[in-house]
Write a protein that holds these residues in place. Sequence first.
Motif, PDB file in Angstrom:
ATOM      1  N   ILE A  53       9.004   4.627   3.022  1.00 22.17           N
ATOM      2  CA  ILE A  53       9.595   3.295   3.155  1.00 22.17           C
ATOM      3  C   ILE A  53       8.937   2.334   2.167  1.00 22.17           C
ATOM      4  CG2 ILE A  53       9.845   1.310   4.698  1.00 22.17           C
ATOM      5  CD1 ILE A  53      10.101   3.372   7.001  1.00 22.17           C
ATOM      6  N   THR A  54       7.612   2.389   2.074  1.00 23.77           N
ATOM      7  CA  THR A  54       6.891   1.545   1.124  1.00 23.77           C
ATOM      8  C   THR A  54       7.294   1.867  -0.303  1.00 23.77           C
ATOM      9  OG1 THR A  54       5.020   1.452   2.650  1.00 23.77           O
ATOM     10  CG2 THR A  54       4.591   0.833   0.375  1.00 23.77           C
ATOM     11  N   SER A  55       7.397   3.145  -0.603  1.00 22.74           N
ATOM     12  CA  SER A  55       7.797   3.580  -1.939  1.00 22.74           C
ATOM     13  C   SER A  55       9.199   3.107  -2.282  1.00 22.74           C
ATOM     14  CB  SER A  55       7.729   5.106  -2.027  1.00 22.74           C
ATOM     15  OG  SER A  55       8.278   5.565  -3.223  1.00 22.74           O
ATOM     16  N   SER A  56      10.084   3.086  -1.312  1.00 21.39           N
ATOM     17  CA  SER A  56      11.448   2.621  -1.549  1.00 21.39           C
ATOM     18  C   SER A  56      11.472   1.153  -1.943  1.00 21.39           C
ATOM     19  CB  SER A  56      12.302   2.824  -0.300  1.00 21.39           C
ATOM     20  OG  SER A  56      12.483   4.189  -0.047  1.00 21.39           O
ATOM     21  N   PHE A  57      10.700   0.346  -1.238  1.00 19.74           N
ATOM     22  CA  PHE A  57      10.684  -1.074  -1.552  1.00 19.74           C
ATOM     23  C   PHE A  57       9.983  -1.377  -2.874  1.00 19.74           C
ATOM     24  CE2 PHE A  57      11.225  -1.720   3.168  1.00 19.74           C
ATOM     25  CZ  PHE A  57      12.520  -2.189   3.055  1.00 19.74           C
TER      26      PHE A  57
END
Length: 112
Positions: A53-57
Amino acid sequence: MRIIGTILGVIAGVFSIFLWIMLVFYNPYTGSSSEDVAINTFFTLCLPACLAITSSFMNKKYLMLIAFIWSLPISLYVMLTPGIFAWFIVPCITYFICFLCFSPRIKAKVIH
């Protein structure tokens, strides 16, 4: 493609966290939840989902690859079990698809 990767990454991460909550707190296949199972699966299923999720943002493709590699062994193991938890492989594969979406496109030169 980056927008698709971002959306897929967030959905896959949230889905994996949802499955982890079901595994630890509402597991229909065991009578009680073991603390060791909760801790081990937290580090191997829930944390990679948070990383995805962090990588996506952040649009960081290497973090998505780390999330994929990190969650792959246990996802393959759980995939071979009967029931709802076999679905843990879907977010794992989606992490890899998101990694590919974050990769820059190779532009081919056309020579006339």
